[in-house]
Design an enzyme around this catalytic site. Structure first.
Site, PDB file in Angstrom:
ATOM      1  N   TYR A  50      38.887  39.836  84.803  1.00  0.00           N
ATOM      2  CA  TYR A  50      39.331  39.971  83.409  1.00  0.00           C
ATOM      3  C   TYR A  50      38.332  40.820  82.650  1.00  0.00           C
ATOM      4  O   TYR A  50      37.120  40.655  82.807  1.00  0.00           O
ATOM      5  CB  TYR A  50      39.409  38.588  82.734  1.00  0.00           C
ATOM      6  CG  TYR A  50      40.828  38.185  82.449  1.00  0.00           C
ATOM      7  CD1 TYR A  50      41.659  39.031  81.719  1.00  0.00           C
ATOM      8  CD2 TYR A  50      41.344  36.971  82.902  1.00  0.00           C
ATOM      9  CE1 TYR A  50      42.976  38.680  81.458  1.00  0.00           C
ATOM     10  CE2 TYR A  50      42.658  36.624  82.646  1.00  0.00           C
ATOM     11  CZ  TYR A  50      43.473  37.488  81.918  1.00  0.00           C
ATOM     12  OH  TYR A  50      44.758  37.150  81.667  1.00  0.00           O
ATOM     13  N   GLU A  52      38.979  42.010  78.992  1.00  0.00           N
ATOM     14  CA  GLU A  52      39.523  42.350  77.662  1.00  0.00           C
ATOM     15  C   GLU A  52      38.444  43.037  76.830  1.00  0.00           C
ATOM     16  O   GLU A  52      37.283  42.611  76.825  1.00  0.00           O
ATOM     17  CB  GLU A  52      40.039  41.095  76.963  1.00  0.00           C
ATOM     18  CG  GLU A  52      41.340  40.615  77.579  1.00  0.00           C
ATOM     19  CD  GLU A  52      41.919  39.394  76.909  1.00  0.00           C
ATOM     20  OE1 GLU A  52      41.512  39.061  75.787  1.00  0.00           O
ATOM     21  OE2 GLU A  52      42.781  38.760  77.538  1.00  0.00           O
ATOM     22  N   ASP A 196      54.632  63.554  74.722  1.00  0.00           N
ATOM     23  CA  ASP A 196      54.673  62.707  75.914  1.00  0.00           C
ATOM     24  C   ASP A 196      54.813  63.650  77.109  1.00  0.00           C
ATOM     25  O   ASP A 196      55.891  64.196  77.351  1.00  0.00           O
ATOM     26  CB  ASP A 196      55.880  61.765  75.794  1.00  0.00           C
ATOM     27  CG  ASP A 196      56.088  60.925  77.041  1.00  0.00           C
ATOM     28  OD1 ASP A 196      55.451  61.210  78.072  1.00  0.00           O
ATOM     29  OD2 ASP A 196      56.912  59.989  76.979  1.00  0.00           O
ATOM     30  N   THR A 222      52.303  59.238  81.734  1.00  0.00           N
ATOM     31  CA  THR A 222      52.143  58.347  82.882  1.00  0.00           C
ATOM     32  C   THR A 222      51.140  59.023  83.808  1.00  0.00           C
ATOM     33  O   THR A 222      50.748  60.175  83.591  1.00  0.00           O
ATOM     34  CB  THR A 222      53.470  58.164  83.648  1.00  0.00           C
ATOM     35  OG1 THR A 222      53.997  59.457  83.944  1.00  0.00           O
ATOM     36  CG2 THR A 222      54.472  57.366  82.846  1.00  0.00           C
ATOM     37  N   LYS A 225      53.330  60.641  88.216  1.00  0.00           N
ATOM     38  CA  LYS A 225      54.333  61.672  88.549  1.00  0.00           C
ATOM     39  C   LYS A 225      53.598  62.886  89.132  1.00  0.00           C
ATOM     40  O   LYS A 225      53.008  62.762  90.187  1.00  0.00           O
ATOM     41  CB  LYS A 225      55.147  61.995  87.297  1.00  0.00           C
ATOM     42  CG  LYS A 225      55.926  60.762  86.792  1.00  0.00           C
ATOM     43  CD  LYS A 225      56.797  61.098  85.599  1.00  0.00           C
ATOM     44  CE  LYS A 225      57.627  59.899  85.182  1.00  0.00           C
ATOM     45  NZ  LYS A 225      57.039  59.133  84.080  1.00  0.00           N
ATOM     46  N   ARG A 231      50.667  53.934  89.477  1.00  0.00           N
ATOM     47  CA  ARG A 231      51.705  53.739  88.447  1.00  0.00           C
ATOM     48  C   ARG A 231      51.055  53.203  87.167  1.00  0.00           C
ATOM     49  O   ARG A 231      50.632  52.051  87.128  1.00  0.00           O
ATOM     50  CB  ARG A 231      52.690  52.709  89.012  1.00  0.00           C
ATOM     51  CG  ARG A 231      53.979  52.517  88.305  1.00  0.00           C
ATOM     52  CD  ARG A 231      55.003  51.982  89.256  1.00  0.00           C
ATOM     53  NE  ARG A 231      55.345  53.028  90.208  1.00  0.00           N
ATOM     54  CZ  ARG A 231      56.200  54.018  89.964  1.00  0.00           C
ATOM     55  NH1 ARG A 231      56.820  54.074  88.811  1.00  0.00           N
ATOM     56  NH2 ARG A 231      56.448  54.934  90.867  1.00  0.00           N
TER      57      ARG A 231
HETATM   58  N1  DSN Z   1      61.586  56.748  84.410  1.00  0.00           N
HETATM   59  C1  DSN Z   1      60.911  58.016  84.284  1.00  0.00           C
HETATM   60  C2  DSN Z   1      61.582  59.121  84.995  1.00  0.00           C
HETATM   61  O1  DSN Z   1      62.173  58.887  86.041  1.00  0.00           O
HETATM   62  O2  DSN Z   1      61.494  60.244  84.553  1.00  0.00           O
HETATM   63  C3  DSN Z   1      60.683  58.398  82.877  1.00  0.00           C
HETATM   64  O3  DSN Z   1      59.486  57.878  82.459  1.00  0.00           O
END
Ligand code: DSN
Length: 414
Positions: A50, A52, A196, A222, A225, A231
């Site tokens: 933990y 925090e 984003d 994110t 990708k 993730r």
């Molecule tokens: N779910 C994602 C995608 O497949 O593009 C978007 O964040």
């Protein structure tokens, strides 16, 4: 070995998923394969801790090494995107966007984002998401003729609606985004701008797409990708006051204990992304996408916007008399993963759609190149022409399995 003995059910599920990942072609534009080192950090004992708070200011003892890992993740991320402040604690892109809003506005305020039917994300104001429920959300779309962003139209909507926040950055948009134009639009109505970059983060980090750092007030992403990490989510800004608000929004407002094993894995991924090999990888992702798109067009597939400038394409299947869902299922039968996707002004509902979205990030990680892209585009055409012919689909699946044998998935021993 322990998992196999203790919980064979879960062990077998993981083994089946490994086989699926190895023997199939992963072309979902938002997916990728992490390195063995990223996997190792994700599965490490850091999950036990933990922490925090933030490095040097935690609410728990015993954070000496956790602090080192999180600080490294922050330093590497700042170097990667050339930004001044970074928060690496968001659990996902959606949590990152939630915290970005929370740092800037209050419930009931107005936000302007791209509609989901035009490639926007749930968290950009969709009525089913917190972003559409807790804020007054209005949307912009794409030019109905060309499928590209129409900045004059977005300016008109912004002037009419006077949002407090404008959101840009998309899940299914194959063209470049002009962040400076968005900045001008935001400034003309006194709105904050959030970019984003979840999909194009890898392209931004390597200079293959204009960077919104220093242009948008807040940049979210994110990490799994094109960035090829675990993730998770991240938030960046160059504004010191905003950085403080972002930190407070992530913790204690929206999250409790950070996932420090994932944060360590993010540090590993950012370290990889800083290497020259990663830039070469992103370049190949783009070359592969162009080749795949061109070959698909030679079989009369209709691409929204007429092509691509990034790692993905959106295919309009109406001239093929196919729906997105049917083509997705047929490709899956043939060992190829894509997702059905709405096209601009889609006549079909979201569970059916008239399109599919396809990306090359994952296959490029396996080392596939233009030869494979050309053949895979041919396979798409064979599947489209034989959607109800299980024998042909099985034959394609056999070829796919054979093709994948020469291209190992990182972290999976076959
Ligand atoms: N779910 C994602 C995608 O497949 O593009 C978007 O964040």
């Amino acid at each position: 070995m322990n998992l196999k003995k203790q919980d064979p059910e879960i062990f077998n599920i993981i083994e089946s998923e490994k086989k699926r990942q190895v023997e199939g072609l992963e072309m979902i534009a938002s997916e990728n394969y992490v390195s063995e080192a990223v996997l190792e950090a994700t599965g490490s004992v850091l999950t036990n801790k933990y922490a925090e708070g933030y490095p040097g200011a935690r609410y728990y003892g015993g954070c000496e090494f956790i602090d080192q890992a999180e600080s490294l993740a922050i330093t590497r991320l700042k170097k990667l995107f050339k930004c001044k402040f970074a928060n690496v604690q968001p659990h996902s892109g959606s949590s990152a966007n939630m915290a970005a809003y929370a740092a800037l506005i209050k419930p009931g305020d107005k936000i302007l984002g791209q509609g989901m039917d035009s490639g926007g994300h749930l968290t950009h104001g969709a009525k089913v998401s917190f972003s559409g429920k807790w804020f007054e959300s209005v949307s912009y779309g794409l030019d109905p003729e060309t499928g590209v962003l129409n900045y004059d139209e977005i300016l008109k909507i912004a002037k009419r609606e006077k949002p407090k926040v404008i959101m840009c950055g998309y899940s299914a948009y194959p063209r470049k985004i002009d962040f400076k134009k968005f900045r001008e639009i935001a400034d003309s109505v006194g709105a904050y701008l959030i970019a984003d970059i979840a999909h194009i983060a890898g392209l931004v980090a390597t200079g293959y797409h204009e960077s919104p750092i220093g242009v948008a007030d807040i940049v979210t992403s994110t990490t799994h990708k094109t960035l090829r990490g675990p993730r998770s989510g991240i938030i960046m800004t160059n504004d010191e006051e905003l950085a403080k608000k972002i930190d407070k929004a992530v913790f204690p407002m929206l999250q409790g204990g950070p996932l420090e094993h994932v944060i360590a894995a993010k540090a590993v991924a950012f370290g990889e992304d800083l290497l020259p090999e990663y830039k070469k990888y992103i370049k190949q992702v783009l070359v592969n996408m162009k080749t795949f798109a061109k070959t698909l067009q030679s079989f009369d597939f209709d691409l929204v916007t007429g092509g691509t400038e990034n790692h993905l394409i959106l295919v309009d299947l109406r001239n093929k008399n196919l729906t997105g869902v049917d083509f997705q299922h047929a490709l899956e039968e043939a060992g190829i993963s894509v997702n059905k996707n709405g096209i601009p002004n889609d006549p079909n509902p979201p569970k059916v759609t008239s399109g599919i979205r396809v990306g090359t990030a994952a296959l490029t990680t396996r080392g596939m190149g233009e030869t494979e892209m050309k053949r895979i585009a041919e396979l798409f055409n064979i599947v489209a022409e034989n959607i109800n012919n299980p024998k042909v689909l099985a034959k394609v699946k056999k070829e796919v399995k054979q093709m994948t044998k020469n291209f190992p998935v990182p972290g999976i021993k076959s």
